[in-house]
Design an enzyme around this catalytic site. Structure first.
Site, PDB file in Angstrom:
ATOM      1  N   ASP A  87       0.810  -1.217   0.000  1.00 42.33           N
ATOM      2  CA  ASP A  87       0.000   0.000   0.000  1.00 42.33           C
ATOM      3  C   ASP A  87       0.848   1.274   0.000  1.00 42.33           C
ATOM      4  O   ASP A  87       1.936   1.317   0.565  1.00 42.33           O
ATOM      5  CB  ASP A  87      -0.904  -0.009   1.243  1.00 42.33           C
ATOM      6  CG  ASP A  87      -2.088   0.927   1.103  1.00 42.33           C
ATOM      7  OD1 ASP A  87      -2.684   0.952   0.007  1.00 42.33           O
ATOM      8  OD2 ASP A  87      -2.417   1.613   2.075  1.00 42.33           O
ATOM      9  N   HIS A  88       0.294   2.306  -0.628  1.00 40.71           N
ATOM     10  CA  HIS A  88       0.917   3.640  -0.667  1.00 40.71           C
ATOM     11  C   HIS A  88       2.384   3.594  -1.073  1.00 40.71           C
ATOM     12  O   HIS A  88       3.246   4.233  -0.470  1.00 40.71           O
ATOM     13  CB  HIS A  88       0.763   4.346   0.682  1.00 40.71           C
ATOM     14  CG  HIS A  88      -0.553   5.022   0.846  1.00 40.71           C
ATOM     15  ND1 HIS A  88      -0.943   6.110   0.096  1.00 40.71           N
ATOM     16  CD2 HIS A  88      -1.598   4.736   1.660  1.00 40.71           C
ATOM     17  CE1 HIS A  88      -2.163   6.474   0.451  1.00 40.71           C
ATOM     18  NE2 HIS A  88      -2.591   5.645   1.388  1.00 40.71           N
ATOM     19  N   HIS A  94      -6.443  10.110   6.715  1.00 38.04           N
ATOM     20  CA  HIS A  94      -5.642   9.085   7.376  1.00 38.04           C
ATOM     21  C   HIS A  94      -5.516   9.381   8.867  1.00 38.04           C
ATOM     22  O   HIS A  94      -5.422  10.535   9.277  1.00 38.04           O
ATOM     23  CB  HIS A  94      -4.238   9.034   6.766  1.00 38.04           C
ATOM     24  CG  HIS A  94      -4.214   8.590   5.356  1.00 38.04           C
ATOM     25  ND1 HIS A  94      -4.562   7.318   4.967  1.00 38.04           N
ATOM     26  CD2 HIS A  94      -3.887   9.246   4.212  1.00 38.04           C
ATOM     27  CE1 HIS A  94      -4.437   7.211   3.658  1.00 38.04           C
ATOM     28  NE2 HIS A  94      -4.030   8.361   3.179  1.00 38.04           N
TER      29      HIS A  94
END
Length: 282
Positions: free
Chosen positions: A82-83, A177
């Site tokens: 992820d990311h 987030h």
């Protein structure tokens, strides 16, 4: 059932109008707890490792454990990076056997985001994996305001998908987030327009801290993958602290394996709760 890429399980979610939880895992306990929950509820699941967590535990250390756990599971498990901002780390994850990767080019100028995303998509597809891109910016929860130009534009989203051939798209419609300081203001009308103008499954980052109703409204408007970490990680820390204080009060000896066992159980229960809300539990 075993290790799978994201395409089929998310297409099924899209058709069935539910979402899969994408749980960030930084420990063996998290991996075991999330997969135990998925097996108990007969739910497909995504376990993911974010590039920023490489400082907590290296991809080289935890990645093979994630992959092996997925292979041994009795339900479909996607192992997702992820990311990702480092092409080298994304490539490392793919070579290791990750079945899904995300390239986070949202902070780049649009043409650069398209170019870097397309490059990752080509490599991922060549290795049988799926690729996630991001359009729009999901801020940190400490940010006070989210300005209009940070949200995903429905028309641009359609263009982005056509140019990159990305398999799934992370969109910005008001989530953030981390743990929320203020109640988020979610633009579900925008999300619905994005869903109507595109065909790929949509992803919600910043999945912690929302109400059950907000999760379900997001899913009704096209979200198929919900990234979830901060609430879970915080809950584990709080409940472990309470258990240790209680044990101390009662003069009970505790050991490191107690913390491990407690962690797995806390994570299992939390993940089950989310799978029920997201609609993937059977």
């Amino acid at each position: 059932m075993t290790l799978v890429n994201a395409k089929k399980v998310l297409k099924d979610a899209q058709t069935g109008r539910y979402a899969l939880g994408a749980f960030n895992v930084t420990t063996l306990e998290a991996i075991r707890g999330v997969i135990a929950a998925a097996e108990e509820k007969n739910s497909p699941v995504i376990i993911e490792f974010a590039e920023v967590h490489n400082d907590i535990v290296s991809l080289k250390t935890i990645g093979p454990i994630m992959i092996q756990a997925a292979k041994e599971a009795s339900v479909p498990v996607v192992v997702h990076f992820d990311h990702g901002k480092s092409f080298q780390l994304i490539l490392e994850a793919l070579k290791m056997g990750f079945t899904s990767v995300m390239i986070d080019g949202a902070a780049l100028p649009y043409t650069e985001n398209v170019a870097v995303t397309k490059k990752v998509v080509e490599v991922a597809h060549a290795l049988g994996a799926t690729a996630e891109g991001e359009l729009g910016t999901v801020l940190d929860a400490s940010a006070k305001k989210t300005t209009e130009d940070l949200y995903t534009d429905p028309e641009v989203a359609d263009d982005f998908i056509k140019k990159t051939e990305v398999d799934l798209l992370a969109v910005s419609f008001g989530t953030a987030h981390g743990l929320y300081i203020e109640k988020p203001h979610l633009d579900f009308q925008r999300l619905a327009k994005i869903s109507q103008s595109t065909s790929v499954p949509l992803v919600m980052h910043g999945g912690s801290g929302l109400s059950n109703g907000e999760y379900q409204e997001a899913i009704a408007n096209g979200i198929c993958k919900i990234n979830y970490y901060s609430d879970l990680a915080n809950r584990v820390a709080k409940e472990l602290t309470a258990k240790l204080i209680e044990a101390q009060k009662n003069n009970l000896d505790t050991y490191i394996h107690d913390i491990s066992t407690w962690s797995i159980e806390i994570i299992r229960k939390d993940a089950i709760e989310k799978m029920k809300v997201f609609g993937s539990a059977k």
